[in-house]
Design a protein around this motif. Structure first.
Motif, PDB file in Angstrom:
ATOM      1  N   LEU A 202       3.620  -4.653   1.515  1.00 53.88           N
ATOM      2  CA  LEU A 202       3.128  -4.058   0.273  1.00 53.88           C
ATOM      3  C   LEU A 202       4.020  -4.422  -0.917  1.00 53.88           C
ATOM      4  O   LEU A 202       3.525  -4.604  -2.035  1.00 53.88           O
ATOM      5  N   ARG A 203       5.301  -4.545  -0.680  1.00 50.32           N
ATOM      6  CA  ARG A 203       6.190  -4.977  -1.776  1.00 50.32           C
ATOM      7  C   ARG A 203       5.842  -6.418  -2.183  1.00 50.32           C
ATOM      8  O   ARG A 203       5.886  -6.769  -3.362  1.00 50.32           O
TER       9      ARG A 203
ATOM     10  N   ARG B 106      -5.006   0.307  -0.571  1.00 52.97           N
ATOM     11  CA  ARG B 106      -3.761   0.351  -1.354  1.00 52.97           C
ATOM     12  C   ARG B 106      -3.495  -1.022  -1.973  1.00 52.97           C
ATOM     13  O   ARG B 106      -3.112  -1.133  -3.141  1.00 52.97           O
TER      14      ARG B 106
ATOM     15  N   LEU C  10       6.143   1.741  -8.036  1.00 50.85           N
ATOM     16  CA  LEU C  10       5.683   1.516  -6.664  1.00 50.85           C
ATOM     17  C   LEU C  10       6.672   0.640  -5.896  1.00 50.85           C
ATOM     18  O   LEU C  10       6.981   0.905  -4.732  1.00 50.85           O
TER      19      LEU C  10
ATOM     20  N   LYS D   4      -0.513   4.852  -4.608  1.00 50.67           N
ATOM     21  CA  LYS D   4       0.543   5.690  -4.019  1.00 50.67           C
ATOM     22  C   LYS D   4       0.085   6.420  -2.759  1.00 50.67           C
ATOM     23  O   LYS D   4       0.842   6.520  -1.795  1.00 50.67           O
TER      24      LYS D   4
ATOM     25  N   GLU E 159       8.428   1.820  -2.469  1.00 49.48           N
ATOM     26  CA  GLU E 159       7.774   1.285  -1.278  1.00 49.48           C
ATOM     27  C   GLU E 159       8.786   0.774  -0.250  1.00 49.48           C
ATOM     28  O   GLU E 159       9.812   0.195  -0.605  1.00 49.48           O
TER      29      GLU E 159
ATOM     30  N   GLU F  63      -4.532   0.874   4.135  1.00 49.47           N
ATOM     31  CA  GLU F  63      -3.630  -0.097   3.514  1.00 49.47           C
ATOM     32  C   GLU F  63      -4.383  -1.156   2.718  1.00 49.47           C
ATOM     33  O   GLU F  63      -3.909  -1.617   1.675  1.00 49.47           O
TER      34      GLU F  63
END
Length: 450
Positions: A334-335, A306, A325, A298, A329, A303
């Motif tokens: 990232l998704r 993450r 998340l 989070k 997001e 990145e």
């Protein structure tokens, strides 16, 4: 001016001429013509604005693509150097010191993130080969180029050993002595841990081989004593070189409890070294620490870290955390990583949900692709349902690719038999031609006999 704009402008002119012919002298005709040209100007301005907006988006996408290519090239360079480093370490473990020296020399000249470590191990290999002066020169080079390196302490210990030696190559008996030493200390740990602990710490802080130090650290961690945890905790906090630090962190994750996780949390908060933080995230996974992985996923600013936290959440089956998340997001990249983590967790339900309801076509494709990596009846049925309802040809093609990844020849044969779209049918047959299965072979033979 685009062809479409030219056609629109020509049409407007002809409409205006027709209006003048219909209303040659009246004010109404003039107003009508004026309104036509006003409409034309409005449409032209609107189209120009759309074209400019599209051009802006195209430029931004090109810039993002160039930046991504740059990052990919840099990552490839780092990966190549890491591979060479691992090969050098493997050569050390197998006592192939000439190969190790060559690997670490190449790394030292590459000026990568592990150059100081490469110089240390190069000097170590040179010492094992009896190249006393070369080893001392390499250590001096490391000290000059990396005065603040955490490998300096190891370098000082190695340098002292080199100066005390007579410059002879290592003898096989010396290597077996290392093995016997660890076995003896391990036995002592069982009978008299208090006497064994300082000996293990001495091995860890000495100039022994990577394998010897790693084994000493493992013995220390495996015992699970308070003093052992204290020693490992100091190493995890950075008392030794980064390599041993990462090793200590791994053992804290494997053998530690709440106290060990707290040590790792403190190190994570204080460290600026991405490799150390990555090691901690992986150690959290080994210890099943959902909470701290979720927190990193989070709030971590880096990145790449993450992404690492998200992947590790998938490996510990943190489905609830991943779902939260995904909902919060905004980054497509990232998704997409979260969808990959759902696959790692074996969570086909969330992937089906994304494949069916996600508005972003790229994410829908990613969800379908990950469904193809899950070899189960449920994922196969879900892909079948998606294919039957889907109208987008690109997404249907992604389903075909998912079937291919599953090795699901039966589903591809069914589509090849019934699909009306010639391109999709061709794609299905193309996938079948690459599969070595009875269903695929039988169908291909059937096609040839028609």
């Amino acid at each position: 001016m685009t062809q479409r704009n030219a056609v629109r402008r020509t049409s407007m002119v002809w409409i205006a001429i027709a209006a003048l012919l219909l209303f040659p002298a009246g004010a109404r005709g003039a107003r009508f013509v004026s309104s036509i040209f006003s409409a034309r100007d409005f449409l032209q301005d609107s189209q120009d604005a759309q074209d400019k907006e599209q051009q802006r988006r195209d430029r931004e996408q090109e810039a993002r693509d160039r930046e991504q290519e740059k990052r990919d090239r840099e990552q490839e360079r780092i990966d190549r150097m890491q591979e060479r480093y691992d090969e050098g370490r493997e050569a050390l473990d197998e006592e192939r010191y000439e190969q190790a020296e060559a690997k670490f020399d190449q790394l030292a000249q590459s000026n990568g993130p592990q150059t100081d470590a490469a110089l240390y191990w190069k000097a170590y290999a040179e010492n094992k080969l009896g190249k006393r002066e070369a080893a001392l020169n390499t250590l001096a080079d490391m000290k000059k180029r990396f005065p603040q390196s955490r490998w300096q302490k190891d370098g000082d210990v190695l340098g002292l050993e080199v100066k005390q030696s007579n410059g002879q190559p290592v003898k096989p008996a010396d290597q077996s002595d290392e093995e016997l030493k660890i076995l003896a200390i391990q036995g002592l740990m069982n009978s008299d841990p208090e006497r064994a602990m300082p000996l293990l710490e001495k091995v860890i802080n000495g100039s022994g081989s990577p394998r010897e130090k790693s084994r000493a650290l493992f013995v220390l961690a495996q015992k699970g004593s308070a003093l052992g945890r204290e020693i490992i905790g100091r190493i995890a906090k950075g008392q030794s070189n980064p390599e041993l630090q990462r090793e200590a962190i791994k053992y804290l994750g494997l053998f530690g409890g709440a106290q060990s996780r707290q040590i790792m949390a403190e190190v994570y908060a204080a460290s600026r070294d991405a490799s150390v933080k990555r090691a901690i995230l992986r150690a959290y996974m080994l210890g099943g620490d959902h909470e701290r992985l979720f927190a990193a996923a989070k709030s971590e600013k880096d990145e790449s870290l993450r992404r690492e936290a998200i992947r590790q959440l998938g490996l510990v089956h943190g489905v609830s955390e991943l779902e939260q998340l995904y909902q919060a997001e905004t980054s497509t990249d990232l998704r997409r990583e979260i969808l990959q983590a759902f696959f790692l967790a074996g969570e086909s339900g969330k992937l089906v949900q994304a494949a069916e309801s996600e508005k972003d076509p790229e994410l829908r494709r990613a969800a379908i692709r990950n469904l193809g990596l899950i070899h189960s009846d449920d994922s196969g049925k879900a892909l079948q349902a998606i294919y039957s309802r889907e109208t987008d040809g690109g997404l249907k093609e992604e389903v075909l690719n998912a079937y291919f990844l599953q090795g699901n020849a039966a589903a591809l044969v069914a589509i090849a038999r019934n699909e009306k779209d010639p391109e999709l049918k061709k794609t299905a047959v193309s996938k079948l031609s690459l599969m070595h299965s009875k269903e695929a072979t039988d169908y291909l033979m059937e096609l040839l006999q028609k």
